[in-house]
Enzyme design. Structure first.
Site, PDB file in Angstrom:
ATOM      1  N   GLU A  54       0.837  -1.197   0.000  1.00  0.00           N
ATOM      2  CA  GLU A  54       0.000   0.000   0.000  1.00  0.00           C
ATOM      3  C   GLU A  54       0.874   1.251   0.000  1.00  0.00           C
ATOM      4  O   GLU A  54       0.590   2.225  -0.723  1.00  0.00           O
ATOM      5  CB  GLU A  54      -0.912   0.020   1.223  1.00  0.00           C
ATOM      6  CG  GLU A  54      -1.889  -1.153   1.299  1.00  0.00           C
ATOM      7  CD  GLU A  54      -1.331  -2.326   2.097  1.00  0.00           C
ATOM      8  OE1 GLU A  54      -0.111  -2.597   2.010  1.00  0.00           O
ATOM      9  OE2 GLU A  54      -2.122  -2.973   2.809  1.00  0.00           O
ATOM     10  N   CYS A  75      -2.482  -3.521   7.152  1.00  0.00           N
ATOM     11  CA  CYS A  75      -2.066  -3.747   8.538  1.00  0.00           C
ATOM     12  C   CYS A  75      -2.519  -2.603   9.422  1.00  0.00           C
ATOM     13  O   CYS A  75      -2.634  -1.449   9.002  1.00  0.00           O
ATOM     14  CB  CYS A  75      -0.549  -3.937   8.614  1.00  0.00           C
ATOM     15  SG  CYS A  75       0.406  -2.481   8.161  1.00  0.00           S
ATOM     16  N   ALA A 165      17.581 -47.759 -13.013  1.00  0.00           N
ATOM     17  CA  ALA A 165      17.907 -48.670 -11.921  1.00  0.00           C
ATOM     18  C   ALA A 165      19.336 -48.448 -11.418  1.00  0.00           C
ATOM     19  O   ALA A 165      19.638 -48.649 -10.244  1.00  0.00           O
ATOM     20  CB  ALA A 165      17.716 -50.118 -12.375  1.00  0.00           C
ATOM     21  N   SER A 169      20.113 -40.165 -13.558  1.00  0.00           N
ATOM     22  CA  SER A 169      18.916 -39.326 -13.576  1.00  0.00           C
ATOM     23  C   SER A 169      19.118 -38.062 -14.406  1.00  0.00           C
ATOM     24  O   SER A 169      18.266 -37.179 -14.389  1.00  0.00           O
ATOM     25  CB  SER A 169      18.507 -38.959 -12.154  1.00  0.00           C
ATOM     26  OG  SER A 169      19.495 -38.181 -11.544  1.00  0.00           O
ATOM     27  N   TRP A 171      19.282 -36.522 -18.089  1.00  0.00           N
ATOM     28  CA  TRP A 171      18.245 -35.684 -17.502  1.00  0.00           C
ATOM     29  C   TRP A 171      16.913 -36.349 -17.785  1.00  0.00           C
ATOM     30  O   TRP A 171      16.688 -36.817 -18.886  1.00  0.00           O
ATOM     31  CB  TRP A 171      18.251 -34.287 -18.144  1.00  0.00           C
ATOM     32  CG  TRP A 171      19.480 -33.524 -17.837  1.00  0.00           C
ATOM     33  CD1 TRP A 171      20.566 -33.337 -18.644  1.00  0.00           C
ATOM     34  CD2 TRP A 171      19.761 -32.811 -16.622  1.00  0.00           C
ATOM     35  NE1 TRP A 171      21.485 -32.543 -18.018  1.00  0.00           N
ATOM     36  CE2 TRP A 171      21.026 -32.209 -16.767  1.00  0.00           C
ATOM     37  CE3 TRP A 171      19.062 -32.619 -15.423  1.00  0.00           C
ATOM     38  CZ2 TRP A 171      21.604 -31.439 -15.759  1.00  0.00           C
ATOM     39  CZ3 TRP A 171      19.659 -31.853 -14.442  1.00  0.00           C
ATOM     40  CH2 TRP A 171      20.905 -31.274 -14.613  1.00  0.00           C
ATOM     41  N   ARG A 185      12.438 -22.442  -7.152  1.00  0.00           N
ATOM     42  CA  ARG A 185      13.420 -22.186  -6.083  1.00  0.00           C
ATOM     43  C   ARG A 185      13.420 -20.705  -5.701  1.00  0.00           C
ATOM     44  O   ARG A 185      13.449 -20.350  -4.521  1.00  0.00           O
ATOM     45  CB  ARG A 185      14.818 -22.607  -6.549  1.00  0.00           C
ATOM     46  CG  ARG A 185      14.964 -24.106  -6.711  1.00  0.00           C
ATOM     47  CD  ARG A 185      16.354 -24.478  -7.192  1.00  0.00           C
ATOM     48  NE  ARG A 185      16.483 -25.940  -7.252  1.00  0.00           N
ATOM     49  CZ  ARG A 185      17.531 -26.580  -7.753  1.00  0.00           C
ATOM     50  NH1 ARG A 185      18.561 -25.890  -8.250  1.00  0.00           N
ATOM     51  NH2 ARG A 185      17.553 -27.893  -7.765  1.00  0.00           N
ATOM     52  N   GLU A 251      13.354 -30.916  -2.536  1.00  0.00           N
ATOM     53  CA  GLU A 251      13.983 -31.263  -3.816  1.00  0.00           C
ATOM     54  C   GLU A 251      14.366 -32.742  -3.893  1.00  0.00           C
ATOM     55  O   GLU A 251      15.098 -33.143  -4.783  1.00  0.00           O
ATOM     56  CB  GLU A 251      15.233 -30.390  -4.018  1.00  0.00           C
ATOM     57  CG  GLU A 251      14.939 -28.905  -4.131  1.00  0.00           C
ATOM     58  CD  GLU A 251      14.828 -28.458  -5.584  1.00  0.00           C
ATOM     59  OE1 GLU A 251      15.048 -29.295  -6.485  1.00  0.00           O
ATOM     60  OE2 GLU A 251      14.527 -27.271  -5.813  1.00  0.00           O
ATOM     61  N   GLY A 253      15.343 -36.756  -1.835  1.00  0.00           N
ATOM     62  CA  GLY A 253      14.916 -37.766  -2.792  1.00  0.00           C
ATOM     63  C   GLY A 253      13.685 -38.538  -2.356  1.00  0.00           C
ATOM     64  O   GLY A 253      12.840 -38.025  -1.626  1.00  0.00           O
TER      65      GLY A 253
END
Lengths: 317, 317
Positions: A54, A75, A165, A169, A171, A185, A251, A253
């Protein structure tokens, strides 16, 4: 009856979104001041939480007789960091204030609206309140539940694997999805990984988006073992819940995902889904469920990100 | 130049879809006959494959000077089951024939079109050919690859589980998704499960959609052990590939899914995705991949099915 156009609240919500991830410990609020269809002023909460939206919107304008749209109740409490926004709106001479969400902070909750009305200002409340509360989910979570709002990010194949497996990872998702994940993020106050992921992957957890390098939030690890320099360390979910952060982005696992889900601490789910089949390591460890529970997750619209899709879900509570 | 409106081919494709799952060993073709913007006749391949769509559309009408839209090149070969459709169109006196896909059957391939042109009929080809080939994917697969078109159906949670860790899988998806999956059965020639799933679940594999009870296709099991009475039994993927079925619908489980995927035999993927997290048994067993392969699956539009979503994908070849 207060006359307003809730599309202006849409504009205020868009302004609010500019501050997300920078306004802690304050919520990211947006404000737009309109008179006769003309925008006189616009503002959003500044980095570190002050000045408020404001004050930014009212600065340097003549707002007499105007309507102010604000995503959170103005406020009512003065602080060493600035005057009360309700008083600022009264002093500016606005005729109407349209409020999205009421402020859950007990220093303001209802008091800001009452002060405006006491000064003869026409006040409408609850206008697009759901969207506003969602945009300040972390602040509302801390005020109402005394814990952060927790978002679990998963990058998964169609079959729910996060890696082959053998652990490969890179990509799963493409550059467009990865850039989108980095933007998430920048909108968080704290990024969290499990200690297993920290040891296995040593993730940098930075915001690799041009122009947003400075927006990397704090980093934290959950579980046993030492934390890298500068990282926070939580030994337990209880300790994580005591964090003052508004928005925690998890993030990975698979183990930390499962432990947060078992404790029903995940408020939002961001699944970056690649159109591939891996038949590899599952993205979530065993949840130990005794029955299939429906009606827990509300789907938000899917977002196309190059070949991948973002599937966002909100925990129904 | 042939004058045509490819929206009429859309109508012919819609007519073709009525026969899918009933026309084996013939492809499911659609035909619409139009003159001056008026539909004179419509037809689609009848159960068992005869009469053909063109014969149905031409029956009982005066088609002189009209345009016939047909999703597959009219057949050029007479058989004991009926005359050649190319001859039928010539005899009917149509002025134009608009063809979507050329017939890969060597008895017709190009011969039907040549016969029409030889009779002075104006012929356009390749109009919405991709859609037509997709609607006859099983017939094209048998003609061009000498194996069935194979669709893998998976009912999965967001994390890719097909059951809880204890095996509970009733119900992952809701009634709308299950009814849609039963409709897919009615469009197949053969339904397949792995021998493990047969032993564990004894699936009925019938079409539980009111009015379509009679449309249940054949049933088959892949793997060791005896097959129930009336079921086909394939000892190997090679034996499955020798099936004369056009469309095989694979109904699980995780092992047969993985073995078909490892052999790159899956042409289409239908993932019925429920907005739930299970952290349980993965929907696909280990694929043994050495690297992450992109660009294998083309996403088709997602279909909302109550709270669930159907995510269809086609193998890019």
């Amino acid at each position: 009856m207060t006359i307003y156009d809730d599309r202006w609240m849409g504009a205020a919500l868009a302004l609010a979104s500019r501050g997300i991830g920078t306004t802690w410990p304050n919520p990211g609020v947006g404000c737009i001041v309109v008179r006769g269809g003309v925008v006189l002023g616009r503002g959003w909460t500044q980095p570190g939480g002050r000045p408020h939206a404001e004050a930014m919107a009212l600065g340097g304008i003549d707002a007499r007789g105007a309507t102010a749209y604000v995503t959170l109740e103005p406020c009512a409490h003065e602080s060493a960091r600035g005057p009360a926004c309700a008083d600022g709106l009264v002093a500016a001479g606005v005729a109407r204030v349209v409020v999205a969400a009421q402020d859950p902070d007990p220093r303001t909750n209802g008091v800001g609206i009452a002060r405006l009305r006491g000064a003869g200002i026409d006040v409408a409340t609850g206008v697009r309140a759901g969207e506003a509360a969602a945009s300040m989910a972390g602040f509302f979570s801390q005020q109402q539940r005394r814990r952060p709002h927790i978002t679990l990010k998963l990058a998964l194949s169609l079959d729910g694997s996060l890696a082959l497996a053998d652990g490969t990872s890179r990509w799963i998702t493409g550059p467009c999805a990865r850039a989108h994940a980095h933007l998430q993020r920048a909108r968080a106050d704290l990024m969290l990984v499990g200690s297993g992921t920290l040891r296995a992957d040593a993730p940098k957890l930075d915001v690799r988006v041009p122009g947003l390098e400075g927006r990397t939030p704090g980093r934290a690890v959950l579980g046993r073992g030492p934390a890298p320099a500068g990282w926070q360390h939580f030994n337990s979910l209880e300790a994580l819940c005591q964090s003052a952060a508004h928005h925690v982005l998890v993030e990975g696992g698979a183990g930390v995902a499962a432990s947060l889900l078992r404790a029903d601490l995940v408020d939002r789910l961001l699944i970056y889904r690649a159109p591939i089949l891996l038949g590899g390591r599952p993205g979530i460890a065993d949840l130990g469920l005794a029955q299939i529970a429906h009606d827990r997750w509300r789907a938000e619209p899917v977002v196309a990100l190059g070949p991948d899709r973002l599937e966002p879900f909100t925990r129904i509570r």
